[in-house]
Write an enzyme that holds these catalytic residues in place. Structure first.
Site, PDB file in Angstrom:
ATOM      1  N   LEU A 124     -10.134  17.212 -43.540  1.00 41.21           N
ATOM      2  CA  LEU A 124     -10.295  18.472 -42.797  1.00 41.21           C
ATOM      3  C   LEU A 124     -10.589  18.235 -41.313  1.00 41.21           C
ATOM      4  CD1 LEU A 124     -12.201  20.657 -45.433  1.00 41.21           C
ATOM      5  CD2 LEU A 124      -9.740  20.467 -45.015  1.00 41.21           C
ATOM      6  N   ARG A 125     -10.773  16.982 -40.933  1.00 45.56           N
ATOM      7  CA  ARG A 125     -10.841  16.560 -39.519  1.00 45.56           C
ATOM      8  C   ARG A 125     -12.036  17.084 -38.730  1.00 45.56           C
ATOM      9  NH1 ARG A 125      -7.747  12.562 -40.920  1.00 45.56           N
ATOM     10  NH2 ARG A 125      -5.492  12.883 -40.824  1.00 45.56           N
ATOM     11  N   ASN A 134     -13.713  10.343 -43.260  1.00 50.29           N
ATOM     12  CA  ASN A 134     -13.272   9.621 -42.053  1.00 50.29           C
ATOM     13  C   ASN A 134     -13.127  10.565 -40.870  1.00 50.29           C
ATOM     14  OD1 ASN A 134     -11.033  10.817 -43.279  1.00 50.29           O
ATOM     15  ND2 ASN A 134      -9.608   9.271 -42.537  1.00 50.29           N
ATOM     16  N   ASP A 181     -12.316   6.035 -47.324  1.00 51.37           N
ATOM     17  CA  ASP A 181     -10.890   6.371 -47.259  1.00 51.37           C
ATOM     18  C   ASP A 181     -10.352   6.414 -45.831  1.00 51.37           C
ATOM     19  OD1 ASP A 181      -8.334   7.059 -48.314  1.00 51.37           O
ATOM     20  OD2 ASP A 181      -8.662   9.033 -47.456  1.00 51.37           O
ATOM     21  N   HIS A 223      -9.592   3.519 -51.225  1.00 51.50           N
ATOM     22  CA  HIS A 223      -8.264   3.480 -50.603  1.00 51.50           C
ATOM     23  C   HIS A 223      -7.812   2.029 -50.752  1.00 51.50           C
ATOM     24  CE1 HIS A 223      -5.303   4.383 -47.211  1.00 51.50           C
ATOM     25  NE2 HIS A 223      -5.178   3.090 -47.442  1.00 51.50           N
ATOM     26  N   HIS A 238      -4.943   8.124 -54.281  1.00 49.76           N
ATOM     27  CA  HIS A 238      -3.494   8.031 -54.037  1.00 49.76           C
ATOM     28  C   HIS A 238      -2.841   6.742 -54.562  1.00 49.76           C
ATOM     29  CE1 HIS A 238      -5.181   5.911 -50.650  1.00 49.76           C
ATOM     30  NE2 HIS A 238      -5.383   6.978 -49.914  1.00 49.76           N
ATOM     31  N   ASN A 288      -0.161   6.096 -45.641  1.00 53.02           N
ATOM     32  CA  ASN A 288      -0.776   4.943 -46.286  1.00 53.02           C
ATOM     33  C   ASN A 288      -1.508   5.397 -47.539  1.00 53.02           C
ATOM     34  OD1 ASN A 288       0.087   3.435 -44.106  1.00 53.02           O
ATOM     35  ND2 ASN A 288      -1.915   3.414 -43.114  1.00 53.02           N
ATOM     36  N   ASP A 346      -4.017  14.217 -50.504  1.00 58.16           N
ATOM     37  CA  ASP A 346      -4.243  13.420 -49.296  1.00 58.16           C
ATOM     38  C   ASP A 346      -3.754  14.196 -48.063  1.00 58.16           C
ATOM     39  OD1 ASP A 346      -4.989  11.417 -47.594  1.00 58.16           O
ATOM     40  OD2 ASP A 346      -3.366  10.036 -48.123  1.00 58.16           O
ATOM     41  N   HIS A 393      -2.188  15.972 -38.596  1.00 60.65           N
ATOM     42  CA  HIS A 393      -2.219  15.324 -37.276  1.00 60.65           C
ATOM     43  C   HIS A 393      -1.578  16.272 -36.282  1.00 60.65           C
ATOM     44  CE1 HIS A 393      -3.538  11.388 -38.685  1.00 60.65           C
ATOM     45  NE2 HIS A 393      -2.658  11.454 -39.658  1.00 60.65           N
TER      46      HIS A 393
HETATM   47 ZN   LIG Z   1      -6.456   7.000 -48.185  1.00 64.75          ZN
END
Ligand SMILES: [Zn+2]
Length: 434
Positions: free
Chosen positions: A63-64, A94, A152, A180, A233, A279, A306, A310
C-alpha cells in the site's frame, strides 16, 4: 437498526452452494434463506444471477504508505481492494520507513481504521530496517496484532537469522514467518526469469533455483524449530514440489501464488514492457502448469496478488531500470474467473476457496469472521460477484493511484457488483460508496 437484504444470489462458501437471500442486521448475518422480504427501510442489494461469497482476503498487497504516497495510499489501495471484492488485506512492511517498529505499525493500523474500507492487517518486518541482520521486535509487533512477519521485497538470506525468527515465532501462537524466497546472490543483476526467453532477449536472468533453494532451506528450519512458514508468491515447479513434500511430512507450511504466475509466462517480457517485470519473475509454461496442479491438490493454499503499485514516472522506463511489481488487487478475481474458472480448470468454489476462506485461515482471520461461512451470527463480510459481466481493464480507470497493470486491454468476464464490509456496502453496483 440497519438492515441490508442481499436478494436472489447463489451463496457459495466453504460449506457448499445454495440459492438464498442473505439478511444482514447491524453488521452480522441474521438469516440465510429463500423468499426473505426486506423490512421497512432496509437496503436491498440485487444479487440476481450473482454469486454471493465471503469477502476476499488478499495476503499480499503493497500500500506504499508511509513513504511512497505518490504510488498508492492506504485509502486508494483499500478502495481498489474493495472493488476487487476484498474485505481484508495483509499489507507488506517494505514502506519508508519500514514496518519494523511499534509506532509505525500503530500509525498504519490507525490510518486503515479511519479509511474504513476493508480490514488492513500490517505485516511486520522480520529484521530491523529489512536489513537481514538483526531481528525486529517481533513480540512488540505481535502484541499490536501483527501475525505475519516478512522482509518482503527482499529475502532473509542469512540462515541463522531465519532460524532465530522461526524460533521466536514458534512461541507466538498464530505467528507466521513469510518469505520472499529469492537467494540474493543468485538473482543479482537479473531482471526476468532465466531461460530461453532471457537468452533470446539478452536480459540477465533470475533462475528458478534462486527460489527453490531458499524454500528447501527454510522448510528444514521450520521443521527443526516448529515455527510456521508461509511462502509468498511461489512461482516455480521445484518450490511447489518441496512444499508438497513438506506438507506430507507435517511441516507447518502454507503457500500462495499470484494470478500472474498462474496465467502468464516469461514470454510476456518479449515486448520489453516493464508492466510484466516482477520478482519473482514470470516463469515457463511448465511452472504455470505445476502451480495450477499445486493449487488443485492443496499444496498452494491461496491466491494473493502481490499488488505492487509504482507511479508512472518510476515504472515507465526501460525494462532493466524499472522496479519490479504489478497492480493486482482490483483485477485478481476477474482474471481468475476468466482464465481459470471459465475454461473449467477451477470450479467457482475452488477459486473462491483460494481467494477467501483458505487465505483467511492462513493468517487466522477466520476467527475474526473473514472467509465465511455465510450463516446467521457471523460478521457480514461478503462480496457479490456478477460472473457474466464483461469489462475491459484500463489502468487509467483503476482505483489504484498507479497504472502498472499487466492486464491492460484484457477483456475479462466477471466483476464485483457489491462488497459488504462490517455490514455496510463499500462497493454498490460496481461503484465505491466512498
Ligand atoms: Zn515479494
Amino acid at each position: 437498526m440497519s438492515e441490508i437484504l442481499v436478494s436472489g444470489g447463489r451463496v457459495i462458501d466453504a460449506t457448499g452452494e445454495r440459492v438464498a437471500d442473505v439478511r444482514i442486521v447491524d453488521g452480522s448475518v441474521a438469516e440465510v434463506d429463500t423468499g426473505l422480504r426486506p423490512s421497512a427501510g432496509a437496503t436491498v442489494l440485487d444479487a440476481e444471477g450473482c454469486i454471493v461469497a465471503p469477502g476476499l482476503v488478499d495476503l499480499q498487497v503493497h500500500l506504499r504508505e508511509p513513504g511512497r504516497e505518490d504510488s498508492e495510499t492506504i485509502e486508494t489501495g483499500a478502495r481498489a481492494a474493495a472493488l476487487g471484492g476484498c474485505t481484508a488485506v495483509v499489507c507488506m512492511p517494505n514502506t519508508e520507513p519500514p514496518l519494523d517498529d511499534a509506532a509505525v505499525v500503530q500509525s498504519v493500523v490507525e490510518r486503515a481504521r479511519a479509511v474504513d474500507l476493508c480490514d488492513v492487517h500490517p505485516a511486520g518486518c522480520i529484521t530491523r530496517g529489512r536489513a537481514g541482520r538483526e531481528l525486529a521486535p517481533l513480540g512488540e509487533l505481535y502484541d499490536l496484532g501483527v501475525r505475519v512477519f516478512t522482509d518482503d521485497g527482499d529475502c532473509v538470506a542469512d540462515a541463522l537469522v531465519m532460524r532465530r525468527a522461526f524460533e521466536y515465532a514458534a512461541a507466538l501462537p498464530g505467528a507466521v514467518i513469510a518469505q520472499h524466497a529469492e537467494d540474493p546472490a543468485l538473482v543479482r543483476g537479473g531482471h526476468m526469469h532465466e531461460g530461453a526467453w532471457s537468452a533470446r532477449l539478452g536480459i540477465p536472468g533470475r533462475p528458478a533455483e534462486a527460489e527453490s533453494t531458499i524454500v528447501a532451506r527454510d522448510l528444514q528450519l521450520a521443521a527443526r524449530t516448529g515455527g510456521r512458514y508461509h511462502v509468498l508468491h511461489l512461482s516455480c515447479a521445484a518450490s511447489a514440489a518441496l512444499v508438497r513434500a513438506a506438507k506430507a511430512e507435517g511441516v507447518g507450511v502454507t503457500a500462495e501464488c499470484t494470478p500472474q504466475h498462474l496465467v502468464l509466462t516469461d514470454e510476456a517480457c518479449a515486448g520489453f514492457d516493464p508492466s510484466f517485470k516482477m520478482n519473482p519473475p514470470l516463469r515457463e509454461q511448465t511452472d504455470v502448469d505445476a502451480l495450477r496442479a499445486a493449487l488443485l491438490d492443496g499444496t498452494i493454499d491461496a491466491i494473493a496478488t502481490d499488488h505492487a503499485p509504482h507511479a508512472p514516472e518510476t515504472k515507465d522506463v526501460p525494462f532493466e531500470e524499472a522496479p519490479p511489481g504489478m497492480l493486482g488487487v482490483e483485477t485478481a478475481l476477474a482474471v481468475v474467473l476468466t482464465t481459470l474458472v471459465e475454461p473449467g480448470i477451477l470450479t467457482p468454489a475452488q477459486a473462491l476457496a483460494a481467494l477467501s476462506w483458505q487465505p483467511a485461515r492462513v493468517v487466522g482471520l477466520d476467527a475474526a469472521g473473514h472467509g465465511g461461512p455465510i450463516v446467521a451470527g457471523r460478521p457480514a463480510y461478503l462480496c457479490v460477484i456478477d460472473p457474466a459481466q464483461q469489462w475491459v481493464v484500463e489502468g487509467a480507470h483503476l482505483a489504484s493511484r498507479s497504472r502498472n497493470t499487466p492486464w491492460e486491454g484484457w477483456k475479462l468476464t466477471g466483476k464485483v457488483r457489491h462488497t459488504i464490509y462490517r455490514g455496510r456496502p463499500t462497493v454498490r453496483d460496481g461503484v465505491p460508496t466512498r
